[in-house]
Each structure stands twice: as C-alpha cells, then as structure tokens.
Design a protein around this motif. Structure first.
Motif, PDB file in Angstrom:
ATOM      1  N   GLU A  30       0.884  -1.165   0.160  1.00 12.41           N
ATOM      2  CA  GLU A  30      -0.106  -0.311  -0.099  1.00 12.41           C
ATOM      3  C   GLU A  30       1.186   1.139  -0.223  1.00 12.41           C
ATOM      4  OE1 GLU A  30      -3.637   0.307  -0.590  1.00 12.41           O
ATOM      5  OE2 GLU A  30      -3.478  -1.798  -0.311  1.00 12.41           O
ATOM      6  N   GLU A  31       0.314   2.167  -0.551  1.00 12.81           N
ATOM      7  CA  GLU A  31       1.201   3.747  -0.519  1.00 12.81           C
ATOM      8  C   GLU A  31       1.339   3.685   0.789  1.00 12.81           C
ATOM      9  OE1 GLU A  31      -0.666   6.238  -3.522  1.00 12.81           O
ATOM     10  OE2 GLU A  31      -0.438   5.262  -4.790  1.00 12.81           O
ATOM     11  N   GLY A  32       2.167   4.575   1.009  1.00 17.60           N
ATOM     12  CA  GLY A  32       2.647   5.095   2.231  1.00 17.60           C
ATOM     13  C   GLY A  32       3.001   4.081   3.393  1.00 17.60           C
ATOM     14  N   GLU A  33       3.128   2.369   2.810  1.00 18.97           N
ATOM     15  CA  GLU A  33       3.474   1.969   3.837  1.00 18.97           C
ATOM     16  C   GLU A  33       5.451   1.545   3.756  1.00 18.97           C
ATOM     17  OE1 GLU A  33       1.822  -1.758   2.918  1.00 18.97           O
ATOM     18  OE2 GLU A  33       0.041  -1.924   3.755  1.00 18.97           O
ATOM     19  N   ASP A  34       5.797   0.884   4.805  1.00 17.66           N
ATOM     20  CA  ASP A  34       7.253   1.175   5.334  1.00 17.66           C
ATOM     21  C   ASP A  34       7.905   0.275   4.214  1.00 17.66           C
ATOM     22  OD1 ASP A  34       6.934   2.507   6.955  1.00 17.66           O
ATOM     23  OD2 ASP A  34       7.370   1.318   8.794  1.00 17.66           O
ATOM     24  N   TRP A  35       7.426  -0.518   3.963  1.00 15.08           N
ATOM     25  CA  TRP A  35       7.828  -1.169   2.809  1.00 15.08           C
ATOM     26  C   TRP A  35       7.839  -0.411   1.226  1.00 15.08           C
ATOM     27  CZ3 TRP A  35      11.289  -4.913   2.169  1.00 15.08           C
ATOM     28  CH2 TRP A  35      11.077  -6.394   3.573  1.00 15.08           C
ATOM     29  N   HIS A  36       7.120  -0.034   0.709  1.00 19.19           N
ATOM     30  CA  HIS A  36       6.749   0.652  -0.088  1.00 19.19           C
ATOM     31  C   HIS A  36       7.656   0.931  -0.269  1.00 19.19           C
ATOM     32  CE1 HIS A  36       3.591   2.252  -3.520  1.00 19.19           C
ATOM     33  NE2 HIS A  36       4.370   2.856  -3.419  1.00 19.19           N
ATOM     34  N   GLN A  37       7.481   1.860   0.828  1.00 16.01           N
ATOM     35  CA  GLN A  37       8.757   3.545   1.207  1.00 16.01           C
ATOM     36  C   GLN A  37      10.257   3.128   0.337  1.00 16.01           C
ATOM     37  OE1 GLN A  37       8.680   5.835   4.467  1.00 16.01           O
ATOM     38  NE2 GLN A  37       6.173   5.956   4.094  1.00 16.01           N
ATOM     39  N   TRP A  38      10.527   1.592   1.622  1.00 15.19           N
ATOM     40  CA  TRP A  38      11.589   1.316   1.593  1.00 15.19           C
ATOM     41  C   TRP A  38      11.828   1.056   0.269  1.00 15.19           C
ATOM     42  CZ3 TRP A  38      15.499   3.600   4.149  1.00 15.19           C
ATOM     43  CH2 TRP A  38      15.037   3.704   5.173  1.00 15.19           C
ATOM     44  N   LEU A  39      11.334   0.009  -0.457  1.00 13.69           N
ATOM     45  CA  LEU A  39      11.173  -0.588  -1.869  1.00 13.69           C
ATOM     46  C   LEU A  39      11.351   0.571  -2.984  1.00 13.69           C
ATOM     47  CD1 LEU A  39       9.431  -3.050  -1.722  1.00 13.69           C
ATOM     48  CD2 LEU A  39      11.327  -3.587  -2.418  1.00 13.69           C
ATOM     49  N   GLY A  40      11.094   1.580  -2.399  1.00 11.43           N
ATOM     50  CA  GLY A  40      10.838   3.013  -3.515  1.00 11.43           C
ATOM     51  C   GLY A  40      12.506   3.094  -3.956  1.00 11.43           C
ATOM     52  N   TYR A  41      12.940   2.998  -2.405  1.00 13.12           N
ATOM     53  CA  TYR A  41      14.700   3.929  -2.212  1.00 13.12           C
ATOM     54  C   TYR A  41      15.433   3.158  -2.771  1.00 13.12           C
ATOM     55  CZ  TYR A  41      12.427   7.202   1.480  1.00 13.12           C
ATOM     56  OH  TYR A  41      11.623   8.261   1.969  1.00 13.12           O
ATOM     57  N   TYR A  42      15.125   1.990  -2.301  1.00 19.11           N
ATOM     58  CA  TYR A  42      15.708   0.980  -3.658  1.00 19.11           C
ATOM     59  C   TYR A  42      15.993   1.423  -4.134  1.00 19.11           C
ATOM     60  CZ  TYR A  42      17.951  -3.318  -5.287  1.00 19.11           C
ATOM     61  OH  TYR A  42      18.216  -4.308  -5.636  1.00 19.11           O
ATOM     62  N   ALA A  43      14.932   1.468  -5.371  1.00 17.56           N
ATOM     63  CA  ALA A  43      14.259   1.695  -6.913  1.00 17.56           C
ATOM     64  C   ALA A  43      15.873   2.960  -7.547  1.00 17.56           C
ATOM     65  CB  ALA A  43      13.197   1.560  -7.325  1.00 17.56           C
ATOM     66  N   VAL A  44      15.613   3.779  -6.364  1.00 16.59           N
ATOM     67  CA  VAL A  44      15.997   4.976  -6.490  1.00 16.59           C
ATOM     68  C   VAL A  44      17.729   4.608  -6.181  1.00 16.59           C
ATOM     69  CG1 VAL A  44      16.402   7.321  -6.130  1.00 16.59           C
ATOM     70  CG2 VAL A  44      14.814   6.561  -6.240  1.00 16.59           C
ATOM     71  N   GLY A  45      18.085   4.045  -5.710  1.00 15.19           N
ATOM     72  CA  GLY A  45      18.803   3.414  -5.207  1.00 15.19           C
ATOM     73  C   GLY A  45      19.554   2.927  -6.573  1.00 15.19           C
ATOM     74  N   CYS A  46      18.884   1.930  -7.323  1.00 16.84           N
ATOM     75  CA  CYS A  46      19.113   1.558  -8.511  1.00 16.84           C
ATOM     76  C   CYS A  46      19.428   2.222  -9.603  1.00 16.84           C
ATOM     77  CB  CYS A  46      17.903   0.374  -8.256  1.00 16.84           C
ATOM     78  SG  CYS A  46      18.362  -1.248  -7.460  1.00 16.84           S
ATOM     79  N   LEU A  47      18.655   2.991  -9.794  1.00 18.81           N
ATOM     80  CA  LEU A  47      18.312   4.727 -10.347  1.00 18.81           C
ATOM     81  C   LEU A  47      19.946   5.047 -11.256  1.00 18.81           C
ATOM     82  CD1 LEU A  47      16.852   5.452 -12.993  1.00 18.81           C
ATOM     83  CD2 LEU A  47      15.743   7.074 -11.316  1.00 18.81           C
ATOM     84  N   LEU A  48      20.190   5.006  -9.760  1.00 24.02           N
ATOM     85  CA  LEU A  48      21.061   6.670  -9.504  1.00 24.02           C
ATOM     86  C   LEU A  48      22.845   5.476 -10.195  1.00 24.02           C
ATOM     87  CD1 LEU A  48      20.489   8.420  -6.244  1.00 24.02           C
ATOM     88  CD2 LEU A  48      20.745   9.084  -8.881  1.00 24.02           C
ATOM     89  N   VAL A  49      22.418   4.329 -10.019  1.00 28.39           N
ATOM     90  CA  VAL A  49      24.100   3.742 -10.240  1.00 28.39           C
ATOM     91  C   VAL A  49      23.515   2.956 -11.461  1.00 28.39           C
ATOM     92  CG1 VAL A  49      24.539   1.076  -9.802  1.00 28.39           C
ATOM     93  CG2 VAL A  49      23.877   2.292  -7.582  1.00 28.39           C
TER      94      VAL A  49
END
Length: 176
Positions: A30-49
């Motif tokens: 669900e939007e706003g859930e901790d898992w949603h947020q942390w996976l989003g941060y992980y995706a942004v990290g992958c994007l930067l890499v």
C-alpha cells in the motif's frame, strides 16, 4: 549458433530489481507503507547506479551505444513498417526510448513519493500524490509495452530475449 556476453551482472541486477520493486509496490504494498517507501528508495538507488553505469559500464550498458537519436528511431521505424529485420545486440532504438521513459517514470515516482511524505512542507498539497499515481499507471503501461515487445521481437527474431536478460548472453546476428 554463436552467442556473445551482452548484459553484465550489474545491469541485470538493476533490471530485475526494477521489475520486482515495481510489481511489489504496484500490486502488493500500500502507498505510504514502510515496505513501499523502502523499496522505492531502493529503486531510486538502482536508478542512480544505472545512470552512472551508463557512462562507466561496459559498451552495451553505455548510453552512447543505444541512445535513441531521431535518425536511429527513424531507421528502426522504417524497418518495422517494411517488415524488415532490425537486429541489434543491445536495445533497439524504440526499445531504448521505452526504457528511458520507464527510467524517467521511476525517477518521477521517487521524487513524488518523497514529496508526498513531506506534505507539511508543501502545505497539504495533493499534487504529489496525484502525480505519483499517474506516474505509476504510466509505468504500468510502459511495462506492458516492454513485455509485449519482448514477446513479439522474440518470436520475430526467433530468439528468447527475456532469457538473455537472465543469462546475460545473446545470439549474434547472422551478419556478424
């Protein structure tokens, strides 16, 4: 049939990470859930890499190898419209355009997701969440185009393109 090592391990990890994070965050979390947020941060990290890897990685991962210039896009579109073969080892020009659009959506999702958590800083504005939802739906549409194109091109070229993203190997075109 000769094959060549094409997709390096880092590129494949980024690709499959994007796929798994998108699936989890669009269909499960669900939007706003901790898992949603942390996976989003992980995706942004992958994007930067991936962005950096496009400048320093192996030739097939470099932006210059597949950047969809107008001339490349026109040549690819002409070949498709004429039913001619257009076999590239890396991304086709239209495939590269879709890939860049997907990466742009991921960047936009990261930014709007972060902004939506900073609602107080934006005085309760709704536009970050609205834009976040729009980008998620746009990314879903692009993912569907990507998957359909992978299947169609696999059939057309008689080559399992999704398998090449698992193994990193791709069949050489007949003219090589």
């Amino acid at each position: 049939m000769a094959t060549v090592r094409l997709w390096d391990p880092l590129l494949r990890v980024c690709h499959w990470s994007f796929a798994l994070v998108f699936f989890a965050n669009y269909f499960i979390n669900e939007e706003g859930e901790d898992w949603h947020q942390w996976l989003g941060y992980y995706a942004v990290g992958c994007l930067l890499v991936r962005l950096v890897w496009g400048f320093v990685g192996p030739p097939s991962a470099r932006w210059a190898d597949f950047w969809p210039t107008p001339a490349r896009l026109a040549a690819h579109a002409r070949a498709l419209l004429r039913g001619q073969s257009f076999h590239r080892l890396g991304h086709s020009p239209i495939g590269a355009l879709v890939m860049l659009l997907m990466l742009s959506c991921i960047a936009g999702l990261g930014l709007t997701g972060w902004l939506s958590q900073e609602v107080d800083a934006l005085w309760g504005a709704d536009w970050p969440m609205d834009l976040h939802s729009f980008l998620a739906d746009a990314l879903l549409a692009l993912v569907c185009v990507h998957l359909l194109a992978a299947v169609v091109e696999s059939l057309r070229l008689r080559e399992n393109l999704p398998l090449s993203m698992l193994t990193g190997r791709r069949r050489l075109p007949d003219d090589h």
